[in-house]
Design a protein around this motif. Sequence first.
Motif, mmCIF file in Angstrom:
data_model
loop_
_atom_site.group_PDB
_atom_site.id
_atom_site.type_symbol
_atom_site.label_atom_id
_atom_site.label_comp_id
_atom_site.label_asym_id
_atom_site.label_seq_id
_atom_site.Cartn_x
_atom_site.Cartn_y
_atom_site.Cartn_z
ATOM 1 N N TRP A 159 26.469 23.313 -39.991
ATOM 2 C CA TRP A 159 25.482 23.720 -41.008
ATOM 3 C C TRP A 159 24.408 22.639 -41.185
ATOM 4 O O TRP A 159 23.213 22.925 -41.186
ATOM 5 C CB TRP A 159 26.207 23.988 -42.335
ATOM 6 N N ALA A 160 24.869 21.397 -41.334
ATOM 7 C CA ALA A 160 23.917 20.297 -41.559
ATOM 8 C C ALA A 160 22.957 20.193 -40.374
ATOM 9 O O ALA A 160 21.750 19.990 -40.547
ATOM 10 C CB ALA A 160 24.675 18.993 -41.778
ATOM 11 N N GLY A 161 23.500 20.370 -39.157
ATOM 12 C CA GLY A 161 22.661 20.311 -37.956
ATOM 13 C C GLY A 161 21.627 21.419 -37.973
ATOM 14 O O GLY A 161 20.459 21.201 -37.654
ATOM 15 N N ARG A 162 22.081 22.604 -38.377
ATOM 16 C CA ARG A 162 21.179 23.747 -38.375
ATOM 17 C C ARG A 162 20.006 23.544 -39.334
ATOM 18 O O ARG A 162 18.866 23.830 -39.018
ATOM 19 C CB ARG A 162 21.974 25.021 -38.751
ATOM 20 N N ILE A 163 20.312 22.984 -40.515
ATOM 21 C CA ILE A 163 19.198 22.792 -41.459
ATOM 22 C C ILE A 163 18.533 21.417 -41.259
ATOM 23 O O ILE A 163 17.603 21.046 -41.964
ATOM 24 C CB ILE A 163 19.650 22.937 -42.935
ATOM 25 N N GLY A 164 19.071 20.643 -40.330
ATOM 26 C CA GLY A 164 18.457 19.350 -39.995
ATOM 27 C C GLY A 164 18.591 18.308 -41.092
ATOM 28 O O GLY A 164 17.677 17.524 -41.319
#
Length: 389
Positions: A159-164
């Motif tokens: 999730w964190a990667g997806r929202i950067g």
Amino acid sequence: MFLVYVVEKFKYRGEVSSIGGRYLYFSVFEKKCREDLFDRDDELQAVLNALDRGDRFIVIKGVRRIGKSSLLNVALSESKLPYIKVDGRRLYSEFGYITRDVFYRVLESELNRLVGFRKSLLRYLGSVKGISVLGSGVVFEPSKREPYVFEILDQLNEWAGRIGEKLILAFDEAHYFRFSVIRLQELIASSLDRHEYLYFILTGSEVGLFEEFLGFKDYESPLYGRYRVEIYLDRFTLEVSRRFLIEGFSQYNLNVSEEFIDKIIEVFDGLVGWLSYFGYWYATQGSIVKDLDIVFKKFLEEASGVVLNEISHLLKYSPRYRFILKAIARGYTRWSEIYRFLLLNGVKIGRPRYNVLLKKLLDYSYIKKKDDSYIMADPVIKYVAENKL
Ligand SMILES: Nc1ncnc2c1ncn2[C@@H]1O[C@H](COP(=O)(O)OP(=O)(O)OP(=O)(O)O)[C@@H](O)[C@H]1O
Ligand SMILES: [Mg+2]
């Protein structure tokens, strides 16, 4: 390889943001906002810089009541990053052990807090077996299937990667996880290898125990030799203590003499937790007492309750701790003097066992060693050991 920030010199910088009741340095709760936190600019900056640089493992060390939780709270809020915070000591206090259930309960509530303002997380958490989405939140359903913590971490990272964004997982008083089925060190080690968007901040008092728990120097520890940024919180210097007291009292519109400030500094030895507790107590009830000696005596009596509760656990392990603390508090500082005190008081103890107990007291940060002398690390514990044990 690691970075160590030992920040010993504190310089007073800047003014109190607001005088007249809005920000109170003497509140007895952990601080949460920058405006409430006195000094500690360097340490706060060290945490924020580490996060900025992409250093994913940060460790905050310091004895009890030195301001670790406050620094952690303020760093989390100043970083503006999403985070989850778990307090090891609070979890431990429930059953004297951190069970999976207790851990799940806190994790569930923290995740729901996060979901409250990051709705996109819901879908990711919902894909973990044993976690269901209910309305706008998640529920852990261990009766169906125990959620695996590493699966949750996988999803958080995704999730964190997806929202950067970077996601912080903060563990206050992390070493209480040594009493747990949750293998925190292993989880952190594997997450550091696999999850580039997850950042860990750990705090711990009882410095020796915390270090043992982390195991940076222990070949067999999963965290052996790991790169981390260590931040050591030291006592306030005389000058910072003085500023803290003057500004704190002025927030209560109290005029106090220099002599009084000097005495407070002398008694509480730069431990901000006691400085603020004393300041609050004095501002709200102690100031009606005019005789300074009686003021301190009354406060120490009151504060003894807090400390007695804390050390009662220690005394349960071995009643002999009582005599060691008593000896040191009374001014027997050398190894042999303390040992003799024990023998004279009828304590039967061999030298090896005596050494073990001394080491434990150092690890728990009840005492400290200076050259060849042992001294009490906390003025209130000293008072208790002298007068109540
Ligand atoms: N820099 C600061 N400025 C003002 N007050 C502070 C500061 N640091 C700590 N305090 C106060 O001191 C007390 C102890 O702080 P805190 O709980 O953060 O310390 P701690 O090291 O986490 O303690 P413990 O080891 O008991 O968990 C609290 O009342 C807090 O408000
Ligand atoms: Mg704390």
